[in-house]
Design an enzyme around this catalytic site. Structure first.
Site, short mmCIF file in Angstrom:
data_model
loop_
_atom_site.label_atom_id
_atom_site.label_comp_id
_atom_site.label_asym_id
_atom_site.label_seq_id
_atom_site.Cartn_x
_atom_site.Cartn_y
_atom_site.Cartn_z
N ASN A 100 1.02 -1.66 -0.03
CA ASN A 100 -0.05 -0.35 -0.32
C ASN A 100 1.27 0.85 -0.48
O ASN A 100 2.10 1.64 1.21
CB ASN A 100 -0.81 -0.49 1.54
CG ASN A 100 -1.66 1.49 1.25
OD1 ASN A 100 -1.69 1.73 0.65
ND2 ASN A 100 -2.38 1.05 2.50
N LYS A 140 0.33 4.32 -0.45
CA LYS A 140 -0.85 5.50 0.20
C LYS A 140 -0.12 6.90 -1.16
O LYS A 140 0.24 6.78 -2.03
CB LYS A 140 0.33 5.98 1.46
CG LYS A 140 -0.25 4.67 2.33
CD LYS A 140 -0.09 4.87 3.97
CE LYS A 140 -0.08 3.39 4.90
NZ LYS A 140 -0.55 3.57 6.27
N HIS A 198 -9.89 1.80 4.56
CA HIS A 198 -8.10 1.68 5.73
C HIS A 198 -8.77 2.75 6.65
O HIS A 198 -9.87 3.59 6.73
CB HIS A 198 -7.66 2.44 4.46
CG HIS A 198 -6.21 2.16 5.48
ND1 HIS A 198 -5.97 3.31 6.08
CD2 HIS A 198 -5.34 1.41 5.20
CE1 HIS A 198 -4.69 3.19 6.04
NE2 HIS A 198 -3.76 2.33 5.67
N GLU A 227 -6.92 5.16 7.65
CA GLU A 227 -7.31 6.47 7.21
C GLU A 227 -7.87 7.42 6.46
O GLU A 227 -8.12 8.03 6.45
CB GLU A 227 -5.53 7.21 6.68
CG GLU A 227 -4.55 6.30 6.79
CD GLU A 227 -3.07 6.11 6.55
OE1 GLU A 227 -2.92 5.51 5.21
OE2 GLU A 227 -2.10 5.20 6.80
N GLU A 266 -6.35 -4.69 11.04
CA GLU A 266 -4.74 -3.32 10.94
C GLU A 266 -5.13 -2.55 12.41
O GLU A 266 -6.11 -1.65 12.53
CB GLU A 266 -5.14 -2.77 9.48
CG GLU A 266 -4.58 -2.79 8.44
CD GLU A 266 -3.95 -2.11 7.19
OE1 GLU A 266 -2.88 -2.31 6.97
OE2 GLU A 266 -4.35 -0.92 7.53
N GLY A 311 1.97 2.95 10.76
CA GLY A 311 2.58 3.78 10.61
C GLY A 311 3.88 4.87 11.81
O GLY A 311 4.26 5.37 12.23
N SER A 341 2.53 -1.80 10.64
CA SER A 341 4.49 -2.05 11.31
C SER A 341 4.99 -3.41 10.55
O SER A 341 5.97 -3.28 11.43
CB SER A 341 4.28 -1.08 12.05
OG SER A 341 4.78 0.22 12.15
P1 PGA Z 1 2.92 0.84 7.82
O1 PGA Z 1 1.51 1.10 6.81
O2 PGA Z 1 3.25 -0.66 7.04
O3 PGA Z 1 3.47 2.27 7.04
O4 PGA Z 1 2.08 0.36 9.28
C1 PGA Z 1 -0.03 -0.33 6.94
C2 PGA Z 1 -1.25 0.56 6.31
O5 PGA Z 1 -1.14 1.01 6.93
O6 PGA Z 1 -1.39 -0.24 5.48
#
Ligand code: PGA
Length: 251
Positions: free
Chosen positions: A11, A13, A96, A98, A168, A174, A213
């Site tokens: 992903n 982003k 997601h 976000e 998640e 992140g 992460s």
């Molecule tokens: P990350 O993001 O691996 O940077 O923690 C995962 C995600 O949001 O899909």
């Protein structure tokens, strides 16, 4: 041993440029050959067409990070599921955290996206996950149950035969804090049991991937868990060496 086919999702982003994604894909492709299971890249919308070209003659699949629940019409700035299908996207991430938090997407809207995506022949990757305060208040299962139940109500349980679920934990995205293997396994098992209340076969076959992460040095211990069928990788998917090492952690 995974009993379901594994899935590793990049992903990206809102990252990258035409130049950097060409370099990134160029570095990933040669190393991906003997990775078992499926590998998928979800770039920003505007780079999907370029990825179609870059991934030609590779086994890497293509997906998107978001989608509209509408099929067409006066929705300025939105992208419809049939448009993604047109560009050969096989998967779309929906819900997601976000999107839920920064763009106020509601559970019902996410459920509608899930349905719209499937209606176009694309596989939704439904993200669910709790906030740190939910976990601290022992509310993880209640939050996940609600996120899942809304989609089950709107789409029906059988729809999960053509879907992927991504667990998640929001506190792990992140942040560099990964769920401990026992925390991940506990929630993945809970998700499977929640689906099994409606249909055992679906619950058993659906792929549940973990995100938050994941890095090369923690991927293996997560992927070997009984109910973890792969990973959704954010930050680490932007570094070819790191992403390839994660892909090779699948057994
Ligand atoms: P990350 O993001 O691996 O940077 O923690 C995962 C995600 O949001 O899909």
């Amino acid at each position: 041993m995974l009993k379901r086919q594994s899935l590793i999702v990049a992903n990206w982003k809102m990252n990258g440029s035409l130049d950097s994604i060409r370099r990134l894909v160029g570095a990933i492709v040669p190393g991906i050959k003997d990775v078992p299971g499926e590998v998928l890249i979800c770039p920003p919308f505007v780079y999907i067409a370029e990825l179609v070209k870059l991934l030609e003659k590779t086994t890497i699949r293509l997906g998107a990070q978001n989608v509209s629940q509408m099929e067409s019409g006066a929705f300025t700035g939105e992208i419809a599921p049939p448009m993604l299908k047109d560009l050969a996207c096989e998967y779309v991430i929906v819900g997601h955290s976000e999107r839920r938090m920064l763009y106020n997407e509601s559970a019902t809207q996410i459920a509608r996206k899930f349905v719209a995506v499937q209606a176009s022949g694309i596989i939704p990757i439904l993200c669910v996950g709790e906030l740190l305060e939910d976990r601290n208040a022992r509310g993880t299962e209640a939050v996940i149950a609600k996120q899942l139940d809304t989609v089950i109500e709107v789409a029906g349980i059988k729809a999960f035969r053509q879907a992927v679920i991504a667990y998640e934990p929001v506190w792990a995205i992140g942040t560099g804090k990964t769920a401990l293997p026992e925390q991940a396994q506990e929630v993945h098992e809970f998700i499977r049991l929640r689906l099994a209340r409606h249909d055992h076969k679906t619950a058993d076959s659906v792929r549940i991937i973990y995100g938050g992460s994941i890095k090369a040095d923690n991927a293996e211990q997560l992927f070997e868990l009984a109910d973890v069928d792969g990973g959704l990788i954010g930050g680490a998917s932007l570094v070819a060496k790191e992403f390839l090492a994660i892909c090779h952690s699948v057994r």
